[in-house]
Design a protein around this motif. Structure first.
Motif, PDB file in Angstrom:
ATOM      1  N   TRP A   7       0.816  -1.214   0.000  1.00 42.43           N
ATOM      2  CA  TRP A   7       0.000   0.000   0.000  1.00 42.43           C
ATOM      3  C   TRP A   7       0.847   1.260   0.000  1.00 42.43           C
ATOM      4  O   TRP A   7       1.835   1.374   0.726  1.00 42.43           O
ATOM      5  N   SER A   8       0.420   2.191  -0.824  1.00 49.65           N
ATOM      6  CA  SER A   8       1.026   3.511  -0.940  1.00 49.65           C
ATOM      7  C   SER A   8      -0.110   4.530  -0.908  1.00 49.65           C
ATOM      8  O   SER A   8      -1.285   4.167  -0.885  1.00 49.65           O
ATOM      9  N   THR A   9       0.242   5.797  -0.900  1.00 48.08           N
ATOM     10  CA  THR A   9      -0.749   6.846  -1.142  1.00 48.08           C
ATOM     11  C   THR A   9      -0.117   7.931  -1.981  1.00 48.08           C
ATOM     12  O   THR A   9       1.098   8.164  -1.888  1.00 48.08           O
ATOM     13  N   ASP A  10      -0.905   8.555  -2.831  1.00 44.12           N
ATOM     14  CA  ASP A  10      -0.435   9.745  -3.525  1.00 44.12           C
ATOM     15  C   ASP A  10      -0.522  10.901  -2.530  1.00 44.12           C
ATOM     16  O   ASP A  10      -1.556  11.072  -1.859  1.00 44.12           O
ATOM     17  N   ALA A 244      -4.917  -5.403 -16.371  1.00 40.90           N
ATOM     18  CA  ALA A 244      -4.259  -5.444 -15.058  1.00 40.90           C
ATOM     19  C   ALA A 244      -2.848  -6.004 -15.142  1.00 40.90           C
ATOM     20  O   ALA A 244      -1.968  -5.608 -14.373  1.00 40.90           O
ATOM     21  N   ASP A 245      -2.635  -6.914 -16.090  1.00 42.55           N
ATOM     22  CA  ASP A 245      -1.293  -7.501 -16.225  1.00 42.55           C
ATOM     23  C   ASP A 245      -0.267  -6.487 -16.728  1.00 42.55           C
ATOM     24  O   ASP A 245       0.935  -6.766 -16.730  1.00 42.55           O
ATOM     25  N   ARG A 246      -0.739  -5.306 -17.113  1.00 40.08           N
ATOM     26  CA  ARG A 246       0.153  -4.238 -17.593  1.00 40.08           C
ATOM     27  C   ARG A 246       0.103  -3.034 -16.653  1.00 40.08           C
ATOM     28  O   ARG A 246       0.511  -1.939 -17.009  1.00 40.08           O
ATOM     29  N   ALA A 247      -0.385  -3.264 -15.432  1.00 35.84           N
ATOM     30  CA  ALA A 247      -0.599  -2.160 -14.490  1.00 35.84           C
ATOM     31  C   ALA A 247       0.171  -2.402 -13.198  1.00 35.84           C
ATOM     32  O   ALA A 247      -0.314  -3.099 -12.308  1.00 35.84           O
ATOM     33  N   PRO A 248       1.369  -1.833 -13.068  1.00 38.38           N
ATOM     34  CA  PRO A 248       2.138  -2.022 -11.837  1.00 38.38           C
ATOM     35  C   PRO A 248       1.586  -1.236 -10.654  1.00 38.38           C
ATOM     36  O   PRO A 248       1.925  -1.518  -9.506  1.00 38.38           O
ATOM     37  N   VAL A 249       0.727  -0.251 -10.937  1.00 35.75           N
ATOM     38  CA  VAL A 249       0.149   0.603  -9.900  1.00 35.75           C
ATOM     39  C   VAL A 249      -1.353   0.721 -10.148  1.00 35.75           C
ATOM     40  O   VAL A 249      -1.782   1.001 -11.276  1.00 35.75           O
ATOM     41  N   LEU A 250      -2.133   0.497  -9.101  1.00 43.09           N
ATOM     42  CA  LEU A 250      -3.585   0.659  -9.172  1.00 43.09           C
ATOM     43  C   LEU A 250      -4.019   1.658  -8.101  1.00 43.09           C
ATOM     44  O   LEU A 250      -3.583   1.556  -6.942  1.00 43.09           O
ATOM     45  N   HIS A 251      -4.877   2.600  -8.469  1.00 41.51           N
ATOM     46  CA  HIS A 251      -5.439   3.535  -7.492  1.00 41.51           C
ATOM     47  C   HIS A 251      -6.792   2.992  -7.028  1.00 41.51           C
ATOM     48  O   HIS A 251      -7.730   2.922  -7.821  1.00 41.51           O
ATOM     49  N   TRP A 252      -6.864   2.624  -5.758  1.00 41.62           N
ATOM     50  CA  TRP A 252      -8.076   2.023  -5.175  1.00 41.62           C
ATOM     51  C   TRP A 252      -8.931   3.150  -4.589  1.00 41.62           C
ATOM     52  O   TRP A 252      -8.948   3.393  -3.383  1.00 41.62           O
ATOM     53  N   LYS A 253      -9.650   3.831  -5.462  1.00 42.47           N
ATOM     54  CA  LYS A 253     -10.492   4.960  -5.081  1.00 42.47           C
ATOM     55  C   LYS A 253     -11.854   4.782  -5.735  1.00 42.47           C
ATOM     56  O   LYS A 253     -11.946   4.300  -6.859  1.00 42.47           O
ATOM     57  N   ASP A 254     -12.913   5.178  -5.026  1.00 45.63           N
ATOM     58  CA  ASP A 254     -14.278   5.020  -5.522  1.00 45.63           C
ATOM     59  C   ASP A 254     -14.847   6.388  -5.884  1.00 45.63           C
ATOM     60  O   ASP A 254     -14.205   7.426  -5.670  1.00 45.63           O
ATOM     61  N   CYS A 255     -16.031   6.384  -6.462  1.00 49.16           N
ATOM     62  CA  CYS A 255     -16.742   7.646  -6.664  1.00 49.16           C
ATOM     63  C   CYS A 255     -18.229   7.408  -6.440  1.00 49.16           C
ATOM     64  O   CYS A 255     -18.723   6.287  -6.561  1.00 49.16           O
ATOM     65  N   ALA A 256     -18.924   8.478  -6.096  1.00 49.26           N
ATOM     66  CA  ALA A 256     -20.335   8.369  -5.709  1.00 49.26           C
ATOM     67  C   ALA A 256     -21.239   8.090  -6.898  1.00 49.26           C
ATOM     68  O   ALA A 256     -22.175   7.297  -6.807  1.00 49.26           O
ATOM     69  N   VAL A 257     -20.962   8.753  -8.015  1.00 45.57           N
ATOM     70  CA  VAL A 257     -21.851   8.667  -9.175  1.00 45.57           C
ATOM     71  C   VAL A 257     -21.117   9.242 -10.379  1.00 45.57           C
ATOM     72  O   VAL A 257     -20.177  10.022 -10.234  1.00 45.57           O
ATOM     73  N   TRP A 305       1.532  -2.233  -6.615  1.00 41.09           N
ATOM     74  CA  TRP A 305       1.210  -1.214  -5.631  1.00 41.09           C
ATOM     75  C   TRP A 305      -0.272  -0.871  -5.665  1.00 41.09           C
ATOM     76  O   TRP A 305      -0.830  -0.622  -6.728  1.00 41.09           O
ATOM     77  N   GLY A 306      -0.873  -0.831  -4.503  1.00 44.68           N
ATOM     78  CA  GLY A 306      -2.207  -0.289  -4.340  1.00 44.68           C
ATOM     79  C   GLY A 306      -2.095   1.100  -3.732  1.00 44.68           C
ATOM     80  O   GLY A 306      -1.499   1.255  -2.659  1.00 44.68           O
ATOM     81  N   VAL A 307      -2.625   2.095  -4.415  1.00 43.66           N
ATOM     82  CA  VAL A 307      -2.559   3.470  -3.915  1.00 43.66           C
ATOM     83  C   VAL A 307      -3.903   3.809  -3.276  1.00 43.66           C
ATOM     84  O   VAL A 307      -4.923   3.896  -3.959  1.00 43.66           O
ATOM     85  N   ALA A 308      -3.897   3.930  -1.957  1.00 46.25           N
ATOM     86  CA  ALA A 308      -5.097   4.295  -1.203  1.00 46.25           C
ATOM     87  C   ALA A 308      -5.083   5.808  -1.048  1.00 46.25           C
ATOM     88  O   ALA A 308      -4.373   6.342  -0.202  1.00 46.25           O
ATOM     89  N   GLU A 309      -5.828   6.495  -1.887  1.00 48.67           N
ATOM     90  CA  GLU A 309      -5.755   7.955  -1.882  1.00 48.67           C
ATOM     91  C   GLU A 309      -7.139   8.548  -2.040  1.00 48.67           C
ATOM     92  O   GLU A 309      -8.051   7.911  -2.557  1.00 48.67           O
ATOM     93  N   ILE A 310      -7.261   9.762  -1.555  1.00 47.72           N
ATOM     94  CA  ILE A 310      -8.470  10.540  -1.777  1.00 47.72           C
ATOM     95  C   ILE A 310      -8.021  11.992  -1.907  1.00 47.72           C
ATOM     96  O   ILE A 310      -7.407  12.546  -0.992  1.00 47.72           O
TER      97      ILE A 310
END
Length: 334
Positions: A7-10, A244-257, A305-310
Motif C-alpha cells: 500500500w502507498s498513497t499519492d 491489469a497484467d500491464r498495471a504495476p500501480v492501481l489507485h483504489w479509489k471510488d466515486c459516488a456517481v 502497488w495499491g494506492v489508497a488515496e483521496i
C-alpha cells in the motif's frame, strides 16, 4: 490466495488546506505558492503521515508535491531516499502532469512541435533520473482531455463532443508521443504508466484498449484509477480484466456517481474542485464493485502497488486507514 499487494498513497491526499491550519477556501495557486516558499516542512509532515498510516510507500503528486519540490526540500535524490528509508517507506511511483505532452500536440508547425518535444523529453529525463536514484521504477503521466471543457463557469460544453468516438489519427499521435516518453524513461531503467484520468483519452474502455494496442508493452504501462474511470461513466472492472497484467500501480479509489464531463466548467482547478467532491474512500459507498475488482486481480495473479488515496482529504490518516481496513476486512480473503 492473497494478492501480492503493497500500500502507498499519492501525497495529494495531504493537500487539503485545513490539514495545514489554513483556510478551507484557500485557492490552489495560493496553497502552491505557500509550499514553494519552503517545501521541506510540508514534505516532512506528509512523509510522517504516510508512515503513521502504516503505508509501505508514497507516490509523488503534481506540484507542489512533486519531484522538484522533493529535491528542493532535501537537496538531492540520495537525501530524499534517506528520508524515506528513515520512515521505512519507498517511492512507489511519481506523477507528472501532461502539460508538455499537450504542448507537443498543440504545436502549430513542425518546428514548434520539435522544440516542444525536446522540452518534454528533457523534463522527463530529469524526472526519471531522480527516480532512478531514489529506486522508484514507475513514472506516471496522463493523456489529454478527449474534448474541450467550457472555460466559462456555469456554461456547459457540448455533450456530443465528449461522447464522440476518439479520432484514430489523434490517438495514433498520442500513442507515438507516449512511446517516445517511454523510451526516455527506459534509459534510466524505468517504465512509464498512463493514469486513467477521468475524461481523458485513457479513461473509457475502448480508448484504453486502443492506446495500449499502439504502445510498447515493455515501456508503457497503465495506472488504473477505478474512481476516475467510474467518474467518467466507464467500467473499471473491464479495464482491470483487459489490462491489469500491464498495471504495476492501481489507485483504489471510488466515486459516488457518474459526473458528465460537459457539465464541468470554468478554469482547470475550479473543475478539479468540483470533481473531487464525487470521490469516495473504497468501502464508504460508491459505484465500484470492489469484490469483483479483487476477484479479477486474484484470477490474474496481479501483484504491485495499491494506492489508497483521496484527493485533498479533510482527514488523510483516517481515510487512508479506512480504505485499507476495508480491504483487509472484506476483500483480502475472497
Amino acid at each position: 490466495m492473497t494478492l501480492d499487494l503493497r500500500w502507498s498513497t499519492d501525497i495529494v491526499t495531504f493537500f487539503n488546506p485545513t490539514y495545514w491550519d489554513l483556510p478551507a477556501d484557500l485557492p490552489y495557486p495560493e496553497w502552491e505558492k505557500r509550499v514553494d516558499v519552503d517545501p521541506k516542512p510540508f514534505f516532512d509532515r506528509m512523509l510522517d503521515g504516510a508512515a503513521t498510516a502504516g503505508l509501505s510507500g508514497i507516490e509523488l503528486a503534481p506540484a507542489p508535491g512533486g519531484w522538484v519540490n522533493a529535491l528542493n526540500s532535501y537537496g538531492s535524490a540520495a537525501a530524499f531516499k534517506k528520508e524515506l528509508d528513515a520512515r521505512n517507506l519507498v517511492l512507489s511511483s511519481s506523477y507528472a502532469l501532461p502539460v508538455h505532452l499537450k504542448a507537443v500536440l498543440d504545436a502549430p508547425d513542425e518546428s514548434a512541435k520539435k522544440a516542444a518535444r525536446q522540452q518534454l523529453h528533457d523534463d522527463t529525463a530529469a524526472h526519471a533520473e531522480f527516480l532512478r536514484e531514489v529506486g522508484c521504477p514507475t513514472l506516471i503521466t496522463s493523456t489529454i482531455p478527449r474534448a474541450e471543457f467550457s472555460e466559462i463557469e456555469g456554461v456547459d460544453a457540448p455533450s456530443a463532443d465528449f461522447d464522440a468516438p476518439t479520432d484514430p489519427e489523434l490517438m495514433g499521435e498520442v500513442a507515438e508521443e507516449l512511446n517516445g516518453i517511454g523510451n526516455v524513461v527506459s534509459q534510466s531503467g524505468l517504465h512509464l504508466a498512463i493514469h486513467t484520468d477521468a475524461y481523458s483519452l485513457a479513461s473509457r474502455t475502448a480508448d484504453i484498449d486502443a492506446l495500449m494496442a499502439q504502445t510498447d508493452s515493455a515501456r508503457v504501462k497503465l495506472c488504473i484509477d477505478a474512481g476516475h474511470i467510474a467518474l467518467d461513466g466507464g467500467d473499471p472492472l473491464a479495464v482491470a480484466r483487459g489490462h491489469a497484467d500491464r498495471a504495476p500501480v492501481l489507485h483504489w479509489k471510488d466515486c459516488a456517481v457518474h459526473l458528465p464531463p460537459h457539465t464541468l466548467s470554468g478554469p482547470p482547478m475550479v473543475r478539479h474542485d468540483e470533481m473531487i467532491k464525487y470521490f469516495r474512500v473504497m468501502g464508504s459507498g460508491g459505484v465500484v464493485d470492489w469484490r469483483e475488482w479483487t476477484r479479477i486481480l486474484k484470477s490474474k495473479q496481479w501483484s504491485g502497488w495499491g494506492v489508497a488515496e483521496i484527493d485533498m482529504s479533510i482527514d488523510p490518516l483516517r481515510e487512508i486507514r479506512e480504505g485499507i481496513e476495508y480491504y483487509d476486512r472484506e476483500l483480502s480473503t475472497l
